[in-house]
Design a protein around this motif. Structure first.
Motif, short mmCIF file in Angstrom:
data_model
loop_
_atom_site.label_atom_id
_atom_site.label_comp_id
_atom_site.label_asym_id
_atom_site.label_seq_id
_atom_site.Cartn_x
_atom_site.Cartn_y
_atom_site.Cartn_z
N LYS A 21 5.16 -5.61 -33.91
CA LYS A 21 4.52 -6.87 -34.25
C LYS A 21 5.15 -7.66 -35.39
N PHE A 22 6.26 -7.22 -35.91
CA PHE A 22 6.84 -7.90 -37.07
C PHE A 22 8.28 -8.32 -36.79
N THR A 39 0.30 -12.23 -35.87
CA THR A 39 -0.92 -13.00 -36.15
C THR A 39 -0.60 -14.29 -36.91
N ASP A 40 0.62 -14.39 -37.44
CA ASP A 40 1.04 -15.60 -38.13
C ASP A 40 1.25 -16.70 -37.07
N PRO A 41 0.74 -17.91 -37.29
CA PRO A 41 0.87 -18.97 -36.28
C PRO A 41 2.31 -19.39 -35.99
N LEU A 54 11.52 -9.24 -23.03
CA LEU A 54 10.47 -9.69 -23.94
C LEU A 54 11.12 -10.61 -24.97
N GLU A 55 10.41 -11.63 -25.38
CA GLU A 55 10.96 -12.57 -26.36
C GLU A 55 9.93 -12.84 -27.44
N LEU A 56 10.29 -12.50 -28.67
CA LEU A 56 9.46 -12.77 -29.83
C LEU A 56 10.11 -13.91 -30.60
N SER A 57 9.38 -15.02 -30.76
CA SER A 57 9.93 -16.21 -31.38
C SER A 57 9.23 -16.51 -32.69
N VAL A 58 9.99 -17.06 -33.62
CA VAL A 58 9.44 -17.49 -34.90
C VAL A 58 10.04 -18.85 -35.23
N VAL A 59 9.20 -19.74 -35.73
CA VAL A 59 9.63 -21.07 -36.15
C VAL A 59 9.49 -21.14 -37.67
N ILE A 60 10.60 -21.41 -38.33
CA ILE A 60 10.64 -21.43 -39.79
C ILE A 60 10.99 -22.85 -40.23
#
Length: 119
Positions: A21-22, A39-41, A54-60
């Motif tokens: 999850k991180f 859990t972070d939006p 699987l694809e885990l995306s983050v927008v910074i």
């Protein structure tokens, strides 16, 4: 020795999505810039249901409180917890991105292939 069935692989993918999850984003020296959980939006699983990748995306954004400008972003990795010292995926490099303004935005898409297909 026998191959894992498609049901078995889906079970592994479901486990990964529920427990890995991180996502951590690192600078060009491999130092952590930030590590966020699902859990972070700003963090989302962005693959289609049942996908083998699987694809885990983050927008910074440059305006995020964890980001001190200017900052170079260069790699990502996935972890099981905020405290974990070893990633559960490879550290994946990407083209260096230098964030210099609060208006700058970076989207990182970290992909996990299950099963991994070696070409």
């Amino acid at each position: 020795m026998f191959e894992i069935s498609q049901v078995g692989y889906q079970s592994i993918r479901d486990y990964i999505e529920a427990n890995w999850k991180f996502i951590e984003v690192q600078d060009e020296l491999g130092a952590k810039i930030l590590r966020l959980d699902t859990t972070d939006p700003r963090v989302t699983w962005t693959h289609a249901p049942g996908a083998e990748v699987l694809e885990l995306s983050v927008v910074i954004s440059g305006s995020d409180s964890e980001v001190t400008l200017p900052k170079k972003f260069a790699a990502s990795a996935v972890y099981t917890s905020a405290e974990a010292t070893e990633p559960v995926t490879a550290v994946v490099p990407f083209s260096n991105f230098e964030m210099t303004m609060e208006e700058d935005q970076l989207t990182v898409r970290h992909q996990i292939e299950v099963p991994q297909v070696i070409a």
